[in-house]
Design an enzyme around this catalytic site. Structure first.
Site, mmCIF file in Angstrom:
data_model
loop_
_atom_site.group_PDB
_atom_site.id
_atom_site.type_symbol
_atom_site.label_atom_id
_atom_site.label_comp_id
_atom_site.label_asym_id
_atom_site.label_seq_id
_atom_site.Cartn_x
_atom_site.Cartn_y
_atom_site.Cartn_z
ATOM 1 N N ASP A 1 0.856 -1.186 0.000
ATOM 2 C CA ASP A 1 0.000 0.000 0.000
ATOM 3 C C ASP A 1 0.894 1.238 0.000
ATOM 4 O OD1 ASP A 1 -3.004 0.942 0.688
ATOM 5 O OD2 ASP A 1 -1.554 2.234 1.718
ATOM 6 N N GLY B 1 -7.150 1.126 -6.300
ATOM 7 C CA GLY B 1 -6.675 2.247 -5.501
ATOM 8 C C GLY B 1 -5.155 2.287 -5.493
ATOM 9 N N ASP B 2 -4.575 2.362 -4.291
ATOM 10 C CA ASP B 2 -3.113 2.378 -4.182
ATOM 11 C C ASP B 2 -2.577 1.054 -3.639
ATOM 12 O OD1 ASP B 2 -4.135 2.574 -1.662
ATOM 13 O OD2 ASP B 2 -2.910 4.276 -1.020
ATOM 14 N N GLU B 3 -3.352 -0.015 -3.791
ATOM 15 C CA GLU B 3 -2.938 -1.330 -3.307
ATOM 16 C C GLU B 3 -2.451 -2.220 -4.452
ATOM 17 O OE1 GLU B 3 -5.458 -2.130 0.799
ATOM 18 O OE2 GLU B 3 -5.928 -3.283 -1.010
#
Length: 297
Positions: free
Chosen positions: A177, A219-221
């Protein structure tokens, strides 16, 4: 016979030898159209369906042989034309007028060159294949980073686990993340955020082996699957390279950005023997890393 000779042996320009099909006999690609002419309505009616009464049978016998002869001739010419047209470098249409004198019957045959049909069919099939391949790609890849998406990730992880069971190897699942990514999105905008995701993805792909998988969950994962791992300390070496890949600043829209990541790690078989337990274990470990102060694992 002259037409057959031209069709089978070439040597003449068919476009000049034979007239173009009339407007009402223009076929589609690869289609052959027939039109009977010169038959009286009564004869035409019995020619198109089996005769029922004695008078119709007598009328039918008068034209049956002639129609059969013309149909055979038409089939021979159409077959020869289709074979010849494949070798032609020009596009032509063919209109045949076949006649018998006894009953004044005409059979008009219109053919669209097979070369046109083949070219058009190949073009259509190629476009359809490209469309299917594109849809298949989009169904399995993230549109921003071009990395495998969740669907493809899970499929590859399933395959990696199957190999690991057979070869008695380890599989490591890393859930990553990006720290404070929301701040970048809020201050520089989503375009800059997407550009950063692309560059992070490219660096991480370059930091792992060819057989490993770097995927975006959303997302940011991100998730990285390390396959065919011999020892646990090999995972730590790989993680060090992944973290080091972010050391150099990213330049996005003229802004110099430094990015860190929090990483959760799970191992097969110690933390799970299937996809979901391994992902969940890595997720729990990632949140623990964030609570330690980010940029940790």
């Amino acid at each position: 016979d002259r037409v057959l000779h031209v069709l089978e042996h070439g040597g003449e320009d068919l476009g000049h030898t034979l007239p173009a099909a009339p407007a009402d006999l223009q076929p589609e690609f690869g289609e052959v159209k027939h039109s009977w002419q010169g038959l009286k309505p009564a004869l035409l009616a019995v020619a198109e369906r089996p005769p029922l009464d004695a008078e119709a049978k007598r009328a039918y016998r008068h034209v049956r042989d002639d129609m059969h002869l013309l149909t055979q001739a038409s089939n021979r010419l159409v077959g020869a034309f289709q074979q010849r047209a494949l070798a032609l470098h020009n596009n032509i249409s063919l209109a045949l007028v076949l006649a018998t004198g006894a009953n004044c019957i005409l059979l008009l045959v219109g053919i669209k060159t097979t070369r046109d049909y083949v070219i058009e069919r190949q073009r259509s099939e190629r476009a359809l294949l490209e469309s299917k391949e594109r849809l298949q790609y989009l169904a399995h890849h993230d549109p921003v980073t071009d990395l495998p998406n969740r669907v493809l990730l899970f499929d590859r992880l399933e395959q990696a686990l199957a190999r690991a069971r057979w070869h008695k190897h380890l599989v490591a699942v890393l859930l990553l993340d990006l720290d404070r990514f929301k701040t970048i999105n809020d201050t520089l905008g989503h375009h800059a955020g997407d550009q950063l995701l692309k560059e992070v993805a490219a660096r991480w792909k370059g930091a792992v082996r060819e057989g490993d998988t770097v995927a975006r969950m959303g997302g940011d994962e991100f998730v990285i699957v390390l396959v065919d791992v011999a020892e646990e300390h090999d995972v730590l070496k790989a993680v060090a390279k992944i973290v080091e890949a972010l050391d150099k600043a990213f330049v996005v829209d003229g802004h110099e950005l430094f990015v860190t990541t929090s990483i959760g790690i799970s191992l097969y078989p110690a933390d799970g023997a299937a996809v979901q337990p391994l992902i969940q274990s890595a997720d729990v470990a990632m949140y623990r890393a964030k609570h330690k102060g980010r940029n940790a694992c």
